[in-house]
Design an enzyme around this catalytic site. Structure first.
Site, PDB file in Angstrom:
ATOM      1  N   GLN A 101      83.242  23.926  75.874  1.00 45.21           N
ATOM      2  CA  GLN A 101      84.698  23.949  75.505  1.00 45.21           C
ATOM      3  C   GLN A 101      84.495  24.043  73.936  1.00 45.21           C
ATOM      4  OE1 GLN A 101      86.243  20.197  75.148  1.00 45.21           O
ATOM      5  NE2 GLN A 101      88.219  20.461  75.385  1.00 45.21           N
ATOM      6  N   ARG A 146      85.379   9.916  69.224  1.00 43.82           N
ATOM      7  CA  ARG A 146      84.011   9.771  68.570  1.00 43.82           C
ATOM      8  C   ARG A 146      83.691   8.428  68.287  1.00 43.82           C
ATOM      9  NH1 ARG A 146      84.929  15.283  64.990  1.00 43.82           N
ATOM     10  NH2 ARG A 146      85.837  16.112  66.859  1.00 43.82           N
ATOM     11  N   ASN A 153      35.290  -3.239  77.314  1.00 44.14           N
ATOM     12  CA  ASN A 153      35.902  -4.557  76.612  1.00 44.14           C
ATOM     13  C   ASN A 153      36.115  -4.173  75.143  1.00 44.14           C
ATOM     14  OD1 ASN A 153      36.204  -6.858  75.205  1.00 44.14           O
ATOM     15  ND2 ASN A 153      35.242  -8.032  76.686  1.00 44.14           N
ATOM     16  N   GLU A 155      99.567   7.985  78.075  1.00 44.24           N
ATOM     17  CA  GLU A 155      98.322   7.591  76.920  1.00 44.24           C
ATOM     18  C   GLU A 155      98.715   6.414  76.264  1.00 44.24           C
ATOM     19  OE1 GLU A 155      95.930   8.749  78.983  1.00 44.24           O
ATOM     20  OE2 GLU A 155      94.885   8.811  77.047  1.00 44.24           O
ATOM     21  N   SER A 192      29.792  -5.321  65.642  1.00 46.02           N
ATOM     22  CA  SER A 192      31.192  -5.730  64.985  1.00 46.02           C
ATOM     23  C   SER A 192      31.138  -5.339  63.816  1.00 46.02           C
ATOM     24  CB  SER A 192      31.076  -7.236  64.891  1.00 46.02           C
ATOM     25  OG  SER A 192      31.027  -7.938  66.295  1.00 46.02           O
TER      26      SER A 192
HETATM   27  C1  UD1 Z   1      90.793   9.114  78.811  1.00 45.59           C
HETATM   28  C2  UD1 Z   1      92.196   9.204  79.347  1.00 45.59           C
HETATM   29  C3  UD1 Z   1      92.746   7.710  79.597  1.00 45.59           C
HETATM   30  C4  UD1 Z   1      91.723   7.152  80.331  1.00 45.59           C
HETATM   31  C5  UD1 Z   1      90.548   6.860  79.755  1.00 45.59           C
HETATM   32  C6  UD1 Z   1      89.267   6.234  80.465  1.00 45.59           C
HETATM   33  C7  UD1 Z   1      93.233  11.325  79.036  1.00 45.59           C
HETATM   34  C8  UD1 Z   1      94.224  12.050  78.241  1.00 45.59           C
HETATM   35  N1  UD1 Z   1      92.955  10.066  78.545  1.00 45.59           N
HETATM   36  O1  UD1 Z   1      90.885   8.581  77.201  1.00 45.59           O
HETATM   37  O2  UD1 Z   1      94.032   8.042  80.446  1.00 45.59           O
HETATM   38  O3  UD1 Z   1      92.203   5.618  80.492  1.00 45.59           O
HETATM   39  O4  UD1 Z   1      89.789   8.423  79.477  1.00 45.59           O
HETATM   40  O5  UD1 Z   1      88.222   6.031  79.778  1.00 45.59           O
HETATM   41  O6  UD1 Z   1      92.676  12.154  80.065  1.00 45.59           O
HETATM   42  N2  UD1 Z   1      86.324  15.457  76.534  1.00 45.59           N
HETATM   43  C9  UD1 Z   1      86.166  16.483  76.214  1.00 45.59           C
HETATM   44  N3  UD1 Z   1      86.884  17.407  75.406  1.00 45.59           N
HETATM   45  C10 UD1 Z   1      88.073  16.997  75.093  1.00 45.59           C
HETATM   46  C11 UD1 Z   1      88.291  15.773  75.359  1.00 45.59           C
HETATM   47  C12 UD1 Z   1      87.680  14.979  75.835  1.00 45.59           C
HETATM   48  O7  UD1 Z   1      85.150  17.078  76.988  1.00 45.59           O
HETATM   49  O8  UD1 Z   1      88.603  17.759  74.309  1.00 45.59           O
HETATM   50  C13 UD1 Z   1      85.565  14.486  77.240  1.00 45.59           C
HETATM   51  C14 UD1 Z   1      84.884  13.569  76.395  1.00 45.59           C
HETATM   52  O9  UD1 Z   1      83.603  13.709  76.192  1.00 45.59           O
HETATM   53  C15 UD1 Z   1      84.991  12.372  77.265  1.00 45.59           C
HETATM   54  C16 UD1 Z   1      86.241  12.455  78.458  1.00 45.59           C
HETATM   55  O10 UD1 Z   1      86.481  13.785  77.980  1.00 45.59           O
HETATM   56  O11 UD1 Z   1      83.664  11.861  78.028  1.00 45.59           O
HETATM   57  C17 UD1 Z   1      87.265  11.603  77.912  1.00 45.59           C
HETATM   58  O12 UD1 Z   1      87.570  11.822  76.624  1.00 45.59           O
HETATM   59  P1  UD1 Z   1      87.910  10.610  75.359  1.00 45.59           P
HETATM   60  O13 UD1 Z   1      88.351  11.208  74.235  1.00 45.59           O
HETATM   61  O14 UD1 Z   1      86.896   9.701  75.506  1.00 45.59           O
HETATM   62  O15 UD1 Z   1      89.406  10.040  76.103  1.00 45.59           O
HETATM   63  P2  UD1 Z   1      89.831   8.562  76.014  1.00 45.59           P
HETATM   64  O16 UD1 Z   1      91.002   8.696  74.965  1.00 45.59           O
HETATM   65  O17 UD1 Z   1      89.075   7.524  76.116  1.00 45.59           O
END
Ligand code: UD1
Ligand code: CA
Length: 453
Positions: free
Chosen positions: A78, A18, A363, A158, A409
């Site tokens: 989701q 977030r 104008n 990660e 005016s």
């Molecule tokens: C993720 C990758 C990381 C990568 C990085 C690149 C994984 C576990 N990690 O990390 O390896 O280097 O992106 O930017 O894949 N989202 C969902 N539902 C969830 C979780 C995430 O829809 O439950 C979506 C989010 O909206 C986002 C995307 O998936 O657009 C990536 O999720 P985010 O939490 O940003 O992952 P990172 O920790 O950045």
């Protein structure tokens, strides 16, 4: 060679990391367009491609945005935030339809290009089961590290789960992957949640593919294309990268930008030939600027169309629905909203013009204010061709000023004025001969006489 023509694209745009904001992450704008819309614009649109967007619970706005940009998108919810692999599997029904390729992208990487997404699919043709997009990160903190084994991709770790040694690796996971579509579900279903966050990590697909005796490969791209946005600071960085791209594209298209770094453009800004933008101009979404127009310093434009050879600013504000005809002149401290201005209209100083149609060559003098709102509703004002509105006049809507009419005016106009009529609404002027002199003398005398007591 196998014909790999069908494709499913799954875009994870649910509740990920977030940004301390009530706005869903992927709805944040870069260059006036949501992160999600940028990724959708880069996603393949050909006939064989099916698009699935995964959104979080209560994120109807995200689903609406997806459908607005790509009416062909199917949306999936989701319901719990259990990780990136879990997000992708929310679109199980779309994946199960079994396309040749499955492309997975994240809604928070807005700078990705269509060409890179296409390039990612190529190794699948050579038999790879999984292709991962990688990049050399300047600061790899937070990204998944790509672990190689003899030049081949072995696993992705990660940041939170990486050892000190693994954290030294700068080759990172961009988050975009291409799967052999016929094996994708089998791979995704094997992903577990045994990691420090207890999430289902998409990145675990790499080790699983290796365990299955299949091949996972990396394709590299530049960091600027795959900056993932988890923080407001990263959002600001992405904005800078996007602005640099847009400015360069404008210059390449022949737009004169006197100080490019001070001009902010939107992803959808459209320019004609020989347009000049002076320093410190901000252009929001939905702006079209026709041939030969000049936008002067410190102007702010959103959802506006500017006619040929028109001149806007300095210090002008064009709000949504402003349509300026050819040769229109908008000067300093003028605000417009939901107006159609005919050819050659002049509004040169200190005015508010909202909810109005203004005929050609009218104008509007300095300080003309259209009173379009009565505190409850907005009303319309019509001003005919060639009309002249004297300085410091208020036009109280709804009202109609006829063609060629003349407003004295300082008038407050509340009733329609017919074509070619002259309307003046103000108190009679009284002039007292010598009055100023007498007043001065009286005041001077009073000041010279000492007060009693
Ligand atoms: C993720 C990758 C990381 C990568 C990085 C690149 C994984 C576990 N990690 O990390 O390896 O280097 O992106 O930017 O894949 N989202 C969902 N539902 C969830 C979780 C995430 O829809 O439950 C979506 C989010 O909206 C986002 C995307 O998936 O657009 C990536 O999720 P985010 O939490 O940003 O992952 P990172 O920790 O950045
Ligand atoms: Ca991210």
């Amino acid at each position: 060679m196998i014909d790999r023509s069908s494709l499913t694209v799954v875009l994870a745009a649910g509740e990920g990391t977030r940004m301390r904001s009530s706005l869903p992450k992927v709805m944040h704008p870069v260059a006036g367009r949501s992160l999600l819309a940028h990724v959708l614009a880069a996603s393949p649109q050909d006939a064989g491609a099916r698009l699935a967007v995964v959104v979080g619970p209560d994120h109807e706005a995200v689903a609406d945005e997806a459908r607005r940009v790509r009416p062909d998108a199917a949306t999936f919810v989701q319901t719990e935030r259990l990780g990136t692999a879990h997000a992708v599997l929310a679109a199980r029904a779309a994946i199960a339809r079994g396309a040749d390729d499955l492309l997975v992208a994240f809604g928070d990487t807005p700078l990705i290009s269509a060409a890179t997404l296409e390039r990612l699919r190529a190794p699948l043709q050579q038999g790879a089961a999984l292709v991962v997009l990688g990049f050399q990160a300047n600061d790899p903190t937070g990204y998944g590290r790509l672990l190689l084994d003899g030049g081949r991709l072995a696993a992705i770790r990660e940041h939170a789960d990486a050892s000190d040694e693994e954290r030294q690796v700068t080759l990172c996971n961009a988050g975009v992957m291409a799967f052999d579509g016929h094996r994708a579900l089998e791979i995704l279903d094997r992903i577990g949640n045994t990691n420090s966050k207890g999430e289902y990590y998409l990145v675990d697909a790499v080790a699983i593919v290796r365990d299955m005796g299949l091949e996972a490969v990396v394709i590299e791209t530049s960091e600027d294309e795959v900056r993932g946005i988890n923080t407001k600071a990263q959002l600001a960085e992405a904005e800078q990268v996007m602005q640099a791209r847009l400015r360069q594209a404008a210059l390449d298209a022949g737009v004169t930008l006197i100080a490019p770094d001070t001009v902010y453009l939107a992803a959808d800004t459209k320019f004609g030939n020989d347009v000049t933008i002076e320093p410190f101009v901000v252009i929001g979404p939905g702006v079209t600027i026709a041939d030969g127009a000049v936008i002067r310093s410190f102007s702010h434009l959103v959802q506006a169309s500017i006619g040929k050879k028109a001149s806007v600013g300095p210090f002008a504000r064009l709000r949504p629905g402003s349509s300026l005809g050819d040769g229109v002149k908008i000067g300093n401290f003028v605000e417009t909203k939901a107006v159609t201005l005919g050819t050659g209209v002049k509004i040169n100083h200190l005015s508010y013009v909202g909810d109005a149609d203004v005929g050609a060559n009218a104008n509007l003098g300095a300080g003309t204010i259209i009173c379009n709102y009565d505190g409850f509703a907005k009303h319309k004002t019509l001003i005919g061709k060639g009309a002249f509105v004297g300085s410091n006049s208020s036009l109280v809507a709804p009202v109609k000023i006829g063609e060629g009419a003349y407003i004295g005016s300082g008038s407050v106009i509340t009733r329609d004025v017919p074509d070619d009529a002259m309307a003046v609404e103000r108190g009679e002027q009284t002039t007292r001969e010598g009055g100023a002199k007498r007043y001065r003398e009286m005041k001077t005398k009073a000041k010279a006489t000492p007060k009693e007591g």
